[in-house]
Motif scaffolding. Structure first.
Motif, PDB file in Angstrom:
ATOM      1  N   SER A 110      27.908  35.627  48.509  1.00 53.28           N
ATOM      2  CA  SER A 110      29.181  35.629  47.789  1.00 53.28           C
ATOM      3  C   SER A 110      28.976  36.129  46.363  1.00 53.28           C
ATOM      4  CB  SER A 110      29.783  34.230  47.771  1.00 53.28           C
ATOM      5  OG  SER A 110      29.042  33.384  46.896  1.00 53.28           O
ATOM      6  N   ILE A 111      30.085  36.487  45.707  1.00 55.76           N
ATOM      7  CA  ILE A 111      29.990  36.948  44.323  1.00 55.76           C
ATOM      8  C   ILE A 111      29.510  35.810  43.413  1.00 55.76           C
ATOM      9  CG2 ILE A 111      31.596  38.868  44.505  1.00 55.76           C
ATOM     10  CD1 ILE A 111      33.820  37.081  43.495  1.00 55.76           C
ATOM     11  N   VAL A 112      29.829  34.574  43.762  1.00 63.53           N
ATOM     12  CA  VAL A 112      29.354  33.443  42.968  1.00 63.53           C
ATOM     13  C   VAL A 112      27.855  33.263  43.153  1.00 63.53           C
ATOM     14  CG1 VAL A 112      29.507  30.945  42.615  1.00 63.53           C
ATOM     15  CG2 VAL A 112      31.588  32.284  43.028  1.00 63.53           C
ATOM     16  N   GLN A 113      27.378  33.337  44.391  1.00 67.87           N
ATOM     17  CA  GLN A 113      25.936  33.222  44.638  1.00 67.87           C
ATOM     18  C   GLN A 113      25.179  34.342  43.934  1.00 67.87           C
ATOM     19  OE1 GLN A 113      26.263  33.270  48.949  1.00 67.87           O
ATOM     20  NE2 GLN A 113      25.543  31.149  49.069  1.00 67.87           N
ATOM     21  N   GLN A 114      25.715  35.553  43.971  1.00 66.35           N
ATOM     22  CA  GLN A 114      25.050  36.667  43.318  1.00 66.35           C
ATOM     23  C   GLN A 114      25.008  36.476  41.806  1.00 66.35           C
ATOM     24  OE1 GLN A 114      26.004  40.676  44.824  1.00 66.35           O
ATOM     25  NE2 GLN A 114      27.223  39.674  46.396  1.00 66.35           N
ATOM     26  N   ALA A 115      26.122  36.013  41.233  1.00 63.56           N
ATOM     27  CA  ALA A 115      26.166  35.787  39.794  1.00 63.56           C
ATOM     28  C   ALA A 115      25.143  34.740  39.378  1.00 63.56           C
ATOM     29  CB  ALA A 115      27.573  35.355  39.371  1.00 63.56           C
ATOM     30  N   TYR A 149      32.489  46.586  42.568  1.00 62.73           N
ATOM     31  CA  TYR A 149      32.126  45.276  43.119  1.00 62.73           C
ATOM     32  C   TYR A 149      31.329  44.482  42.092  1.00 62.73           C
ATOM     33  CZ  TYR A 149      30.259  41.863  46.490  1.00 62.73           C
ATOM     34  OH  TYR A 149      29.920  40.704  47.146  1.00 62.73           O
ATOM     35  N   GLY A 150      30.480  45.142  41.330  1.00 64.02           N
ATOM     36  CA  GLY A 150      29.710  44.459  40.295  1.00 64.02           C
ATOM     37  C   GLY A 150      30.592  43.823  39.239  1.00 64.02           C
ATOM     38  N   GLY A 151      31.794  44.370  39.036  1.00 61.71           N
ATOM     39  CA  GLY A 151      32.738  43.751  38.122  1.00 61.71           C
ATOM     40  C   GLY A 151      33.211  42.405  38.628  1.00 61.71           C
ATOM     41  N   ALA A 152      33.385  42.267  39.939  1.00 64.68           N
ATOM     42  CA  ALA A 152      33.752  40.971  40.518  1.00 64.68           C
ATOM     43  C   ALA A 152      32.631  39.959  40.314  1.00 64.68           C
ATOM     44  CB  ALA A 152      34.074  41.138  42.001  1.00 64.68           C
ATOM     45  N   VAL A 153      31.385  40.415  40.437  1.00 66.15           N
ATOM     46  CA  VAL A 153      30.242  39.526  40.188  1.00 66.15           C
ATOM     47  C   VAL A 153      30.223  39.110  38.715  1.00 66.15           C
ATOM     48  CG1 VAL A 153      27.719  39.325  40.240  1.00 66.15           C
ATOM     49  CG2 VAL A 153      28.916  40.551  42.069  1.00 66.15           C
ATOM     50  N   VAL A 185      31.946  43.406  30.021  1.00 64.48           N
ATOM     51  CA  VAL A 185      32.434  44.783  30.030  1.00 64.48           C
ATOM     52  C   VAL A 185      32.664  45.136  31.496  1.00 64.48           C
ATOM     53  CG1 VAL A 185      31.977  47.194  29.463  1.00 64.48           C
ATOM     54  CG2 VAL A 185      31.171  45.378  27.930  1.00 64.48           C
ATOM     55  N   LEU A 186      33.901  45.443  31.844  1.00 61.60           N
ATOM     56  CA  LEU A 186      34.282  45.686  33.236  1.00 61.60           C
ATOM     57  C   LEU A 186      34.646  47.153  33.419  1.00 61.60           C
ATOM     58  CD1 LEU A 186      36.559  42.543  33.729  1.00 61.60           C
ATOM     59  CD2 LEU A 186      34.122  42.768  34.273  1.00 61.60           C
ATOM     60  N   LEU A 187      33.980  47.811  34.356  1.00 63.11           N
ATOM     61  CA  LEU A 187      34.217  49.227  34.635  1.00 63.11           C
ATOM     62  C   LEU A 187      34.795  49.374  36.038  1.00 63.11           C
ATOM     63  CD1 LEU A 187      30.816  50.722  33.371  1.00 63.11           C
ATOM     64  CD2 LEU A 187      32.856  50.160  32.034  1.00 63.11           C
ATOM     65  N   ALA A 188      36.033  49.818  36.131  1.00 60.93           N
ATOM     66  CA  ALA A 188      36.675  50.012  37.436  1.00 60.93           C
ATOM     67  C   ALA A 188      36.474  48.786  38.320  1.00 60.93           C
ATOM     68  CB  ALA A 188      36.122  51.264  38.117  1.00 60.93           C
ATOM     69  N   ALA A 189      36.642  47.612  37.736  1.00 58.44           N
ATOM     70  CA  ALA A 189      36.272  46.364  38.402  1.00 58.44           C
ATOM     71  C   ALA A 189      37.312  45.918  39.424  1.00 58.44           C
ATOM     72  CB  ALA A 189      36.074  45.266  37.364  1.00 58.44           C
ATOM     73  N   ALA A 190      36.840  45.464  40.560  1.00 58.02           N
ATOM     74  CA  ALA A 190      37.697  44.785  41.536  1.00 58.02           C
ATOM     75  C   ALA A 190      37.944  43.370  41.040  1.00 58.02           C
ATOM     76  CB  ALA A 190      37.021  44.766  42.901  1.00 58.02           C
ATOM     77  N   SER A 191      39.227  43.003  40.890  1.00 59.45           N
ATOM     78  CA  SER A 191      39.529  41.688  40.323  1.00 59.45           C
ATOM     79  C   SER A 191      40.700  40.981  40.982  1.00 59.45           C
ATOM     80  CB  SER A 191      39.818  41.822  38.826  1.00 59.45           C
ATOM     81  OG  SER A 191      40.995  42.594  38.609  1.00 59.45           O
ATOM     82  N   GLN A 192      41.499  41.696  41.779  1.00 58.90           N
ATOM     83  CA  GLN A 192      42.724  41.122  42.332  1.00 58.90           C
ATOM     84  C   GLN A 192      42.758  41.265  43.854  1.00 58.90           C
ATOM     85  OE1 GLN A 192      44.857  39.794  39.965  1.00 58.90           O
ATOM     86  NE2 GLN A 192      43.373  40.490  38.431  1.00 58.90           N
ATOM     87  N   PRO A 193      43.490  40.374  44.529  1.00 53.65           N
ATOM     88  CA  PRO A 193      43.704  40.570  45.970  1.00 53.65           C
ATOM     89  C   PRO A 193      44.456  41.873  46.233  1.00 53.65           C
ATOM     90  CG  PRO A 193      44.315  38.348  45.291  1.00 53.65           C
ATOM     91  CD  PRO A 193      44.091  39.132  44.032  1.00 53.65           C
ATOM     92  N   GLU A 214      37.042  35.989  48.538  1.00 55.91           N
ATOM     93  CA  GLU A 214      36.358  35.458  47.361  1.00 55.91           C
ATOM     94  C   GLU A 214      37.134  35.752  46.080  1.00 55.91           C
ATOM     95  OE1 GLU A 214      31.997  36.144  49.468  1.00 55.91           O
ATOM     96  OE2 GLU A 214      32.497  37.217  47.634  1.00 55.91           O
ATOM     97  N   ILE A 215      37.689  36.956  45.978  1.00 57.65           N
ATOM     98  CA  ILE A 215      38.473  37.307  44.798  1.00 57.65           C
ATOM     99  C   ILE A 215      39.776  36.508  44.761  1.00 57.65           C
ATOM    100  CG2 ILE A 215      39.951  39.153  43.888  1.00 57.65           C
ATOM    101  CD1 ILE A 215      37.669  41.045  44.079  1.00 57.65           C
ATOM    102  N   THR A 216      40.371  36.289  45.924  1.00 55.18           N
ATOM    103  CA  THR A 216      41.598  35.499  45.980  1.00 55.18           C
ATOM    104  C   THR A 216      41.369  34.109  45.406  1.00 55.18           C
ATOM    105  OG1 THR A 216      42.348  36.735  47.921  1.00 55.18           O
ATOM    106  CG2 THR A 216      43.389  34.602  47.500  1.00 55.18           C
ATOM    107  N   THR A 217      40.212  33.536  45.693  1.00 54.86           N
ATOM    108  CA  THR A 217      39.869  32.221  45.153  1.00 54.86           C
ATOM    109  C   THR A 217      39.531  32.300  43.670  1.00 54.86           C
ATOM    110  OG1 THR A 217      39.056  31.463  47.297  1.00 54.86           O
ATOM    111  CG2 THR A 217      38.267  30.282  45.354  1.00 54.86           C
ATOM    112  N   LEU A 218      38.725  33.296  43.287  1.00 57.56           N
ATOM    113  CA  LEU A 218      38.283  33.413  41.902  1.00 57.56           C
ATOM    114  C   LEU A 218      39.450  33.682  40.957  1.00 57.56           C
ATOM    115  CD1 LEU A 218      35.630  33.481  40.162  1.00 57.56           C
ATOM    116  CD2 LEU A 218      35.768  35.972  40.336  1.00 57.56           C
ATOM    117  N   GLN A 219      40.412  34.459  41.408  1.00 59.37           N
ATOM    118  CA  GLN A 219      41.550  34.852  40.570  1.00 59.37           C
ATOM    119  C   GLN A 219      42.262  33.634  39.978  1.00 59.37           C
ATOM    120  OE1 GLN A 219      45.064  35.833  42.620  1.00 59.37           O
ATOM    121  NE2 GLN A 219      45.646  37.498  41.248  1.00 59.37           N
TER     122      GLN A 219
END
Length: 303
Positions: free
Chosen positions: A87-92, A114-118, A134-142, A221-226
């Motif tokens: 998961s993005i949380v485990q990776q972070a 994807y790294g922006g989500a992490v 610093v977020l570059l073209a980051a995935a952040s939303q459902p 994962e993003i739906t939860t993190l948001q």
């Protein structure tokens, strides 16, 4: 046998550029550049590895910062955390621990796609271990579009393990290099990028599987993190191209600018999904602004 030979050739041609350390029982590959300045962590996107940043951005930033570039779990030379898709949380958490082990102290964390989500997961779950984002073209939303046939098949419990060895065995590295044109559109990959990135590393069986599982799990994962973005109180510099058709500006970056109080969004006119290469001066300037806003350096001190 053919898949194993392909993997062996890729690893011989593109060995680790940095050190492989052990963190919580997992091997993590990290490259450190620069001797002084604030610490900056670089986190690559899907299907990539640390070489995406070591091609040019990391050396550029290392003129003013101490830069740490990591392979995400399952990609490059960092071990998979599990067989269900880290998961993005485990990776972070893993990369945060790895950065601390290498000497990073409350770094700026830069993530692309994807790294922006992490990076966002890092800020939410380890807020005391990051100074700015610093977020570059980051995935952040459902989002509402489907997963697509490629990731659906490769992440499937039964079909994935059958199809992936065929891809490793028979897909040539040149095919992956040609796909770069679509990722960079409407720009083109910079000279030498295709030879540097190590396409064969992406085609290894474990990497294909890990990447597909991570991508398949990302929406949930993003739906939860948001729901926790309002907790982010640190400086955020977000850069997003207006021509990005992979991670849309209006779907991701614009809502995030409203959800995080300290987020300053810079729209990059006509730029696609890879600003770390095609808008590098703007990216470097964003890192400098993040450092200044975080109080890591006085305004105007860094080059």
């Amino acid at each position: 046998m053919r898949a194993r030979r392909h993997e062996a050739r890729a690893e011989a041609a593109f060995p680790p550029e940095g050190d492989v350390i052990t963190v919580g029982g997992h091997r993590v590959h990290g490259v450190v550049m620069g001797d002084s300045g604030p610490d900056v962590i670089l986190i690559h996107g899907a299907s990539g590895n640390a070489r995406d940043f070591t091609h040019s951005l990391a050396p550029k930033l290392a003129e003013s910062f101490r830069v740490f570039v990591f392979d995400r779990p399952g990609l490059g030379y960092t071990d998979r955390i599990n067989r269900t898709g880290a998961s993005i949380v485990q990776q972070a958490e893993l990369l945060s621990d790895a950065a601390a082990q290498l000497g990073a102290r409350k770094p700026i964390v830069l993530g692309q796609s994807y790294g922006g989500a992490v990076a966002l997961a890092w800020a939410v779950h380890r807020p005391n271990q990051v100074a700015a984002l610093v977020l570059l073209a980051a995935a952040s939303q459902p989002w509402t579009t489907g997963l697509g046939w490629y990731y659906t098949l490769l992440s499937h419990r039964l079909l994935g393990p059958l199809i992936i060895p065929l891809l490793t065995a028979f897909v040539k590295d040149a095919r992956v290099s040609r796909e770069l044109d679509a990722i960079f559109a409407p720009q083109s990959p910079p000279p030498g990028y295709g030879d540097h990135i190590g396409a064969g590393l992406t085609l290894r069986r474990a990497s294909l599987r890990a990447n597909a599982l991570q991508r398949a799990n990302l929406l949930a994962e993003i739906t939860t993190l948001q729901q926790r973005y309002a907790e982010i109180s640190l400086p955020v510099e977000s850069l997003h191209g207006t021509a990005d058709t992979t991670v849309g500006l209006r779907i991701h970056a614009e809502p995030l600018a409203e959800q995080v109080a300290g987020n300053r969004l810079s729209r990059l006119e006509g730029i696609g999904h890879m600003p770390q290469h095609v808008a590098q001066p703007e990216v470097a300037a964003a890192v400098r602004r993040a450092a200044q806003r975080a109080g890591l350096l006085p305004t105007g001190e860094i080059r």
